[in-house]
Design an enzyme around this catalytic site. Structure first.
Site: not given
Length: 234
Positions: A13-14, A43, A120-121
């Site tokens: 994940d980033y 966030r 990642s998203n």
């Protein structure tokens, strides 16, 4: 061979690689004393919007979600967000700072023959901009955005993109998660899962627990390749 990698690849994940709190500094410059609160609300709303859009089948890419979540958060806090403020805050998500242990970990994995991808998203443009800004493009084999199939994690179709890109079985890929919910989603999908719990968050109660956890990437290296951190320290 003793100490050989236990897995063929790691999907990051980033936020395991990049510090999301990089954005706080920019928010604090614009709204002194309120930067942390704004960033936290922003966030949280980002990910709530991805989940709501998933349920409603109203997909937009993560940069659009980020823009919409910022507008909501500023309104919720009664902050006047000028077009320049908006541009500067969104730009912060394109120029995140690496965690101190990121580069060394990626270099160790590369030397060991372990393939590395980001999963990642983040939109493709967000992935590319941050990688170029941080000069890590040569340390990551592929930058995979869930935008490829218009999903967001923890949708199983989002995690499937990693196995498809690597052409490996799930059992050969460690997923490195930043958030507890992402660790649960990856484990539910079938990845061996390591939670890099940098924020010391409590465990999520979602029915699936990560295989291991640590506050930094040293633990992940040991999970992937026993003895790796000891050899790197020599």
């Amino acid at each position: 061979m003793d100490g050989a990698p236990r897995f063929k690849a790691v999907a990051f994940d980033y936020f395991v690689l990049f510090d999301p709190d990089s954005v706080v500094r920019r928010a604090e410059e614009l709204f002194p004393g309120k930067g942390r609160q704004l960033t936290t609300l922003w966030r949280t709303r980002q990910f709530e919007y991805t989940w709501l859009r998933s349920v409603a089948h109203r997909y937009v890419d993560f940069f659009a979600v980020t823009r919409d979540a910022l507008a909501y958060s500023a309104n919720a806090m009664n902050l006047e967000l000028t077009p320049d403020d908006d541009r500067r805050l969104l730009d912060a998500y394109l120029h995140l700072t690496l965690w101190p242990d990121t580069v060394g970990t990626l270099q160790t994995l590369k030397r060991s023959g372990v393939r590395v991808i980001a999963l990642s998203n983040f939109s493709p443009a967000m992935l590319r901009a941050n990688a170029e800004y941080a000069h890590i493009t040569d340390l990551v084999d592929a930058f995979v955005s869930t935008d490829e199939n218009r999903t967001y994690k923890p949708d199983p179709r989002a995690y499937q993109l990693g196995a498809d890109r690597l052409h490996l079985p799930k059992s050969a890929i460690v997923f490195a998660a930043f958030a507890g919910w992402d660790a649960a989603g990856a484990k539910s999908f079938g990845y061996p899962t390591f939670w890099v719990n940098r924020a010391n968050q409590p465990t999520e109660h979602l029915g699936f627990a990560p295989d291991a956890t640590s506050p930094g990437l040293a633990g992940l290296l040991e999970f992937v390749q026993p003895g790796a951190t000891e050899r790197s320290a020599r």
